[in-house]
Write a protein that holds these residues in place. Structure first.
Motif, PDB file in Angstrom:
ATOM      1  N   VAL A  53       0.838  -1.206   0.000  1.00 20.66           N
ATOM      2  CA  VAL A  53       0.000   0.000   0.000  1.00 20.66           C
ATOM      3  C   VAL A  53       0.866   1.247   0.000  1.00 20.66           C
ATOM      4  CG1 VAL A  53      -1.607   1.353   1.402  1.00 20.66           C
ATOM      5  CG2 VAL A  53      -1.998  -1.099   1.075  1.00 20.66           C
ATOM      6  N   LEU A  54       1.934   1.252   0.770  1.00 19.79           N
ATOM      7  CA  LEU A  54       2.792   2.441   0.865  1.00 19.79           C
ATOM      8  C   LEU A  54       3.383   2.859  -0.477  1.00 19.79           C
ATOM      9  CD1 LEU A  54       4.552   1.739   4.276  1.00 19.79           C
ATOM     10  CD2 LEU A  54       2.978   3.612   3.767  1.00 19.79           C
ATOM     11  N   PRO A  55       3.914   1.943  -1.305  1.00 26.94           N
ATOM     12  CA  PRO A  55       4.435   2.355  -2.619  1.00 26.94           C
ATOM     13  C   PRO A  55       3.360   2.572  -3.672  1.00 26.94           C
ATOM     14  CG  PRO A  55       4.840   0.032  -2.311  1.00 26.94           C
ATOM     15  CD  PRO A  55       4.286   0.542  -1.015  1.00 26.94           C
ATOM     16  N   GLY A  56       2.075   2.363  -3.337  1.00 28.81           N
ATOM     17  CA  GLY A  56       1.018   2.749  -4.268  1.00 28.81           C
ATOM     18  C   GLY A  56       0.438   1.633  -5.103  1.00 28.81           C
ATOM     19  N   ILE A  57       0.208   0.445  -4.506  1.00 27.79           N
ATOM     20  CA  ILE A  57      -0.487  -0.602  -5.245  1.00 27.79           C
ATOM     21  C   ILE A  57      -1.868  -0.078  -5.647  1.00 27.79           C
ATOM     22  CG2 ILE A  57      -1.675  -1.738  -3.302  1.00 27.79           C
ATOM     23  CD1 ILE A  57       0.325  -3.585  -5.966  1.00 27.79           C
ATOM     24  N   GLY A  58      -2.364  -0.493  -6.791  1.00 25.74           N
ATOM     25  CA  GLY A  58      -3.629   0.068  -7.263  1.00 25.74           C
ATOM     26  C   GLY A  58      -4.820  -0.314  -6.414  1.00 25.74           C
ATOM     27  N   LYS A  59      -4.967  -1.606  -6.147  1.00 21.23           N
ATOM     28  CA  LYS A  59      -6.163  -2.086  -5.448  1.00 21.23           C
ATOM     29  C   LYS A  59      -5.820  -3.368  -4.709  1.00 21.23           C
ATOM     30  CE  LYS A  59      -9.798  -2.089  -8.029  1.00 21.23           C
ATOM     31  NZ  LYS A  59     -10.821  -2.493  -9.040  1.00 21.23           N
ATOM     32  N   PHE A  60      -6.438  -3.560  -3.558  1.00 23.47           N
ATOM     33  CA  PHE A  60      -6.269  -4.814  -2.841  1.00 23.47           C
ATOM     34  C   PHE A  60      -7.601  -5.265  -2.271  1.00 23.47           C
ATOM     35  CE2 PHE A  60      -5.692  -1.752   0.611  1.00 23.47           C
ATOM     36  CZ  PHE A  60      -6.435  -2.309   1.643  1.00 23.47           C
ATOM     37  N   THR A  61      -7.723  -6.560  -2.050  1.00 25.58           N
ATOM     38  CA  THR A  61      -8.902  -7.152  -1.412  1.00 25.58           C
ATOM     39  C   THR A  61      -8.432  -8.140  -0.356  1.00 25.58           C
ATOM     40  OG1 THR A  61     -10.223  -6.950  -3.439  1.00 25.58           O
ATOM     41  CG2 THR A  61     -11.003  -8.492  -1.761  1.00 25.58           C
ATOM     42  N   ILE A  62      -9.021  -8.056   0.827  1.00 20.20           N
ATOM     43  CA  ILE A  62      -8.711  -9.001   1.901  1.00 20.20           C
ATOM     44  C   ILE A  62      -9.892  -9.948   2.065  1.00 20.20           C
ATOM     45  CG2 ILE A  62      -8.145  -9.285   4.338  1.00 20.20           C
ATOM     46  CD1 ILE A  62      -7.029  -6.466   4.349  1.00 20.20           C
TER      47      ILE A  62
END
Length: 532
Positions: free
Chosen positions: A61-70
């Motif tokens: 998340v810190l380097p700017g991933i586009g999207k995540f789902t947990i």
């Protein structure tokens, strides 16, 4: 007023807000890597304590991933609060996936985050996978149910999605990377000095003419001009002299290179105030490295010989370009010139001319490869920038999970590692013991949170009979059993950072990811990579 406006220089545009925000990482993987990162969608299938998966996401998340789902069905309990920094008192009794998503998004507002099960979402994990947008990469933390693992493996195979398994228990942990089919890396970021290809034994006409023109009066040059001849010109000149006295043969053998190096050294002028010439010293130092016959690196040979059971994979731009470069090599008996030129003692004007000669040759070679690409089926849509990058990095392309590289069985690897341990016991601290006992103990609890040391050893010996009675394996089993399936936050944070680093390599297709298991020992603070 008009005259004043005409003299006003155009406004200079500094870096954008995003460029300032991600300045340091852009220096590592450039705009292309950042774009790939921002286009990615990561799925974390969380289970157990769930700390290591969240720590990995934090570092994406810190380097700017586009999207995540947990995907995590757990409800926050008191035990979660002590090991997960992305949960607080207000999280108790709520969905762990939702709470972690909310706090992760606070780290970077440009990232989009989701969780499952959300309201109105599919109630089954299989339904969730089928109805979600395609995932770029999937990571899952252990322990995981065999049924859920099977669903993930089927999804990865169907969608050609990389899978990353993570297991952290007590002071121990490991992660494994499963890539779909053959996974080529073009931009491996080799050391700049390694990419230099001067082609001294196979110069093209423009380079040879340039060197001959500069050295036609080499014996009568003044000291300033003689002391600023580029090393490329010096070596080409004395290679011609060597060939004249050796029946047209180049100094290929080691003894011949020693003699040739002495020839260049003897030509250095020492009657000047400096007592020598820096450019000739550079040329002497470059003999062993640059006076070499062009060869085909083993990694690129693996690419050329790789078979494609998947016809769709064979039509990808990488393999179309690879086939074109293979044809170029077969025709010219050399790879395309990279165009890079190392720094050297020379007049600026001369160095620029020499640099342009190499760059122009690199452009012509890339154009020839591009013509071969265009003539291939599907090649009309290949980006010329891809062709240029492939040509520049051809010597350092890496193929992960190549079809011709067989994976040894766990029993074979363990027997080999145990044999190495016997040698290490004699060699002393200079040769550390294998970490394979940790991997064996952890994989025995892949589907269950806790197990006794006896149960763990029974599982290990069933898979690897040679492990029976081995003291270090028993010690690892006892440590895993003692941890009771719990995670230590600092250990999971370290492993999460390592996993995130490998995932960024996979997403950006830059640098070389591990192949394929990394085992971490938090007690001795060391790790080991193995192919299993």
């Amino acid at each position: 007023m008009t005259e004043v406006m005409e003299q006003t220089p155009p406004a200079l545009h500094g870096p954008s807000e995003k460029e300032r925000k991600y300045d340091r990482q852009l220096r590592l993987w450039a705009a292309s890597g950042q774009s790939a990162l921002e286009s990615a969608h990561i799925l974390l299938v969380n289970s157990g304590c769930g700390t290591v998966g969240i720590e990995t996401l934090k570092n994406l998340v810190l380097p700017g991933i586009g999207k995540f789902t947990i995907a995590d069905e757990a409800i926050v309990s008191d035990s979660d609060l002590g090991v997960n920094f992305f949960l607080d008192e207000s999280s108790r009794g709520r969905s762990r996936a939702e709470c972690c998503t909310e706090l992760l998004l606070e780290l970077n507002p440009e990232v989009e985050g989701h969780w499952w099960p959300e309201p109105n979402a599919s109630s089954t994990f299989d339904g969730f996978l089928q109805t979600s947008e395609p995932f770029t990469t999937i990571m899952y933390s252990m322990p995981i149910s065999p049924e859920r693992l099977r669903l993930l493996q089927e999804y990865g195979k169907e969608h050609q999605t990389p899978l990353v398994a993570i297991h952290s228990v007590g002071f121990y942990g490991y992660f494994s990377v499963s890539l779909p089919g053959t996974f080529p890396i073009v931009d491996t970021h080799p050391d700049e000095t390694a990419t230099t290809d001067l082609r001294l034994l196979s110069p093209w006409p423009e380079l040879s003419e340039f060197a001959k023109e500069m050295t036609k009066n080499i014996d009568t040059m003044d000291n300033h001009e003689h002391g600023h001849l580029p090393l490329v010109v010096i070596l080409l000149h004395y290679l011609d002299k060597w060939k004249q006295s050796h029946d047209g043969a180049y100094p290929i053998a080691y003894q011949d290179k020693i003699a040739f190096r002495n020839m260049v050294s003897d030509a250095m002028r020492r009657d000047n105030p400096e007592g020598g010439e820096e450019n000739f010293e550079e040329a002497v130092g470059a003999v062993m490295k640059h006076v070499v016959k062009p060869d085909l690196p083993g990694t690129l040979k693996q690419v050329f010989e790789c078979s494609h059971p998947d016809s769709q994979e064979a039509r990808s731009s990488f393999w179309i370009i690879a086939d074109a470069v293979r044809q170029f090599y077969e025709k010219n008996d050399r790879l395309p010139v990279t165009g890079s030129l190392p720094d050297m003692k020379a007049l600026s004007t001369v160095y620029i001319k020499l640099q342009n000669i190499y760059k122009e040759k690199a452009r012509r070679d890339a154009a020839e490869v591009l013509d071969l690409v265009r003539s291939a089926q599907g090649g009309e849509d290949v980006d010329p920038a891809e062709v240029e990058q492939f040509c520049s990095n051809a010597r350092f392309i890496k193929l992960i999970n190549g079809a011709d590289v067989g994976v040894k069985s766990l029993a074979q690897v363990t027997e080999q590692e145990l044999g190495n341990d016997e040698v290490a016991a004699i060699a002393g601290p200079e040769m550390p013991f294998s970490l394979i006992p940790i991997y064996l103990a952890l994989t025995s609890t892949s589907h269950t949170g806790t197990a006794t040391a006896k149960d763990i050893m029974a599982s290990i010996t069933e898979r690897v009979p040679a492990a029976a009675g081995k003291e270090r394996i028993l010690q690892a089993a006892e440590e895993v059993a003692r941890s009771g399936g719990n995670e230590l936050h600092n250990i999971s944070a370290v492993i999460g950072g390592m996993v995130a680093q490998e995932m960024i390599k996979i997403i950006t297709k830059q640098y070389i990811p591990i192949d394929n298991v990394c085992i971490f020992d938090g007690i001795d603070s060391r790790c080991q990579v193995a192919r299993l």
